[in-house]
Write an enzyme that holds these catalytic residues in place. Structure first.
Site, short mmCIF file in Angstrom:
data_model
loop_
_atom_site.label_atom_id
_atom_site.label_comp_id
_atom_site.label_asym_id
_atom_site.label_seq_id
_atom_site.Cartn_x
_atom_site.Cartn_y
_atom_site.Cartn_z
N SER A 27 4.65 9.03 22.27
CA SER A 27 5.28 8.48 21.08
C SER A 27 6.78 8.30 21.25
O SER A 27 7.35 7.28 20.86
CB SER A 27 4.97 9.40 19.90
OG SER A 27 5.00 8.67 18.73
N LYS B 212 0.66 4.10 13.17
CA LYS B 212 0.70 3.85 14.62
C LYS B 212 -0.32 4.74 15.36
O LYS B 212 -0.31 5.96 15.18
CB LYS B 212 2.11 4.12 15.17
CG LYS B 212 2.19 4.00 16.69
CD LYS B 212 3.61 3.89 17.20
CE LYS B 212 4.31 5.23 17.27
NZ LYS B 212 3.82 6.11 18.36
N ASP C 112 -3.75 13.87 3.38
CA ASP C 112 -4.94 13.37 4.04
C ASP C 112 -5.01 11.87 3.73
O ASP C 112 -5.02 11.49 2.55
CB ASP C 112 -6.15 14.11 3.42
CG ASP C 112 -7.47 13.67 4.03
OD1 ASP C 112 -7.50 12.61 4.69
OD2 ASP C 112 -8.46 14.39 3.82
N PHE C 113 -5.02 11.05 4.78
CA PHE C 113 -4.99 9.61 4.51
C PHE C 113 -6.28 9.06 3.90
O PHE C 113 -6.34 7.90 3.52
CB PHE C 113 -4.51 8.79 5.72
CG PHE C 113 -5.23 8.98 7.02
CD1 PHE C 113 -6.60 9.14 7.10
CD2 PHE C 113 -4.50 8.93 8.21
CE1 PHE C 113 -7.24 9.28 8.32
CE2 PHE C 113 -5.13 9.07 9.44
CZ PHE C 113 -6.50 9.25 9.50
N GLU D 214 1.21 13.53 7.08
CA GLU D 214 0.43 14.10 8.20
C GLU D 214 -0.50 15.22 7.72
O GLU D 214 -0.38 15.69 6.59
CB GLU D 214 1.36 14.67 9.28
CG GLU D 214 1.40 13.87 10.56
CD GLU D 214 0.07 13.72 11.31
OE1 GLU D 214 -0.85 14.52 11.08
OE2 GLU D 214 -0.06 12.80 12.13
N ARG D 215 -1.39 15.63 8.61
CA ARG D 215 -2.24 16.80 8.34
C ARG D 215 -1.32 18.02 8.18
O ARG D 215 -0.31 18.13 8.89
CB ARG D 215 -3.21 17.03 9.49
CG ARG D 215 -4.21 15.88 9.70
CD ARG D 215 -5.30 16.28 10.67
NE ARG D 215 -4.80 16.52 12.01
CZ ARG D 215 -5.44 17.23 12.94
NH1 ARG D 215 -6.59 17.79 12.67
NH2 ARG D 215 -4.92 17.39 14.14
N HIS E 92 -7.09 3.85 15.93
CA HIS E 92 -7.96 3.77 17.11
C HIS E 92 -8.86 5.01 17.27
O HIS E 92 -9.76 5.01 18.09
CB HIS E 92 -7.14 3.52 18.38
CG HIS E 92 -6.24 4.64 18.79
ND1 HIS E 92 -5.40 4.57 19.89
CD2 HIS E 92 -6.03 5.87 18.28
CE1 HIS E 92 -4.74 5.69 20.00
NE2 HIS E 92 -5.10 6.50 19.05
#
Ligand SMILES: C[S@@+](CC[C@H](N)C(=O)[O-])C[C@H]1O[C@@H](n2cnc3c(N)ncnc32)[C@H](O)[C@@H]1O
Length: 342
Positions: free
Chosen positions: A161, A249, A234-235, A207-208, A253
């Site tokens: 990253s 980003k 949590d998204f 983020e988590r 995936h």
């Protein structure tokens, strides 16, 4: 003619033996990195006995490991046959200064990583991750509950990253002011790069909960004058609303198509009309190189994800009610799809 075929056959057989033993080569490198041999040799040449004592290993077997590694240039075996020296190839495995290769070596060296690859057959048969079958726990659960696994994963994630974040902050015309939310922003390096490049922008990393303290730490050190906040969340549940730009980003995936649509649709509900969401992923085409193809397979083995072509991301974004405005190359196969609410 017969002679020629025979020579070819021998070449092919040799090549196949090398492929078959590729796993052994990799494992030998992992173990040397895991034992910190490159770090010890950075201080000077050492005998096998000395290295064995310092690493708590069985000297004769360590000697055989180093000897085989030296046949492909990882360490140099000195003429006394007992002493080893660093080589350029072994130096990149040193834990410090933390090259992508050294963090990758430590990530791949973990038994859970190796075990998951060992069950590649399951992944190929089912299209699913082999991680849980091989380790009795999912990758996400392990990197949440096991501090060592968490450290290895985060280090590998942060070197990738950090290397690309500055390029992204320059490749896209970020607004001069306003609020950016980086969804699944990892250790915060993308947000840090954006805030460094654009001095009046503010930002949030979602983020988590177990990752958030690490993102806090990186952002606090980044010299971005407190223009950030972190949200443990949590998204799949809730995304901070009202921002002027959203980014995600290398997090889509990790999932299958339907889950990606769920995540994107979730982000969409927090976006005002006209506010962009930047989808940043490796967008692979039929010409991807071997490294990219293996990385794609790794995603499936570990978490059941995969890299996709740009056309797939466009289709998934549309299914989530987004419209693609632009596609921007960043470098390599990393691209930014700029989307807005359809
Ligand atoms: C491959 S990493 C990419 C991180 C970062 N965007 C980057 O490029 O370095 C995927 C990230 O998704 C995060 N993640 C996974 N499940 C999540 C969830 N349910 N909610 C928020 N983040 C999640 C992980 O913690 C991890 O940091």
């Amino acid at each position: 003619m017969t002679e020629h075929v025979k020579t070819l056959d021998q070449g092919v057989n040799r090549q196949m033996v090398e492929l078959l033993q590729g796993a052994w080569r990799a494992r030998a490198v992992h173990v040397a990195a895991e034992l910190g041999i490159p770090d010890l040799l950075a201080e000077g040449d050492r005998t096998v006995a000395d290295l064995a004592e310092r690493t708590g290993t069985h000297a004769p077997t360590l000697g055989r490991l180093l000897r085989v590694l030296s046949t492909f240039g990882v360490f140099l075996r000195l003429p006394d046959g007992e002493t080893y020296a660093q080589t350029p190839l072994s130096a990149v495995l040193m834990a410090e200064p933390g090259s992508p290769e050294s963090t990758d070596a430590r990530f791949m060296a973990a038994n859970w990583h190796w075990a998951a690859w060992g069950d590649l057959l399951h992944t190929v048969r089912t299209g699913e991750s082999s991680f849980e079958k091989a380790n009795g726990i999912s990758f996400w659960e392990l990197t949440k509950s096991d501090p060592d696994a968490k450290r290895r994963f985060n280090a590998a994630m942060s070197t990738v990253s950090e290397a690309e974040s500055a390029g992204i902050a320059r490749a896209y015309d970020f607004p001069d002011a306003g609020h950016v939310v980086d969804v699944a922003g990892g250790l915060g390096s993308l947000l840090a790069a954006i805030l460094t490049e654009h001095r009046t922008v503010r930002g949030t990393v979602l983020e988590r909960p177990e990752i958030v303290p690490l993102a806090e730490e990186l952002l606090a050190k980044a010299g971005v004058d407190g223009r950030y906040e972190t949200v443990a969340g949590d998204f799949f549940e809730e995304i901070p609303a009202g921002a002027d730009l959203y980014t995600i980003k290398r997090a889509l995936h990790d999932w299958d198509d339907d889950t990606i649509v769920r995540i994107l649709a979730r982000i969409r509900t927090s976006m005002r009309p006209g506010v962009p969401l930047l989808i940043m992923e490796s967008m692979v085409d039929g010409n991807s190189d071997q490294e990219a193809l293996f990385r794609g397979l790794l995603l499936t083995v570990l978490v059941g994800g995969q890299d996709r072509p740009e056309s797939d991301y466009r289709r998934l974004a549309e299914r989530a009610g987004l419209r693609v405005r632009r596609s921007i190359p960043v470098g390599g196969d990393l691209r930014i799809l700029e989307t807005v609410r359809a």
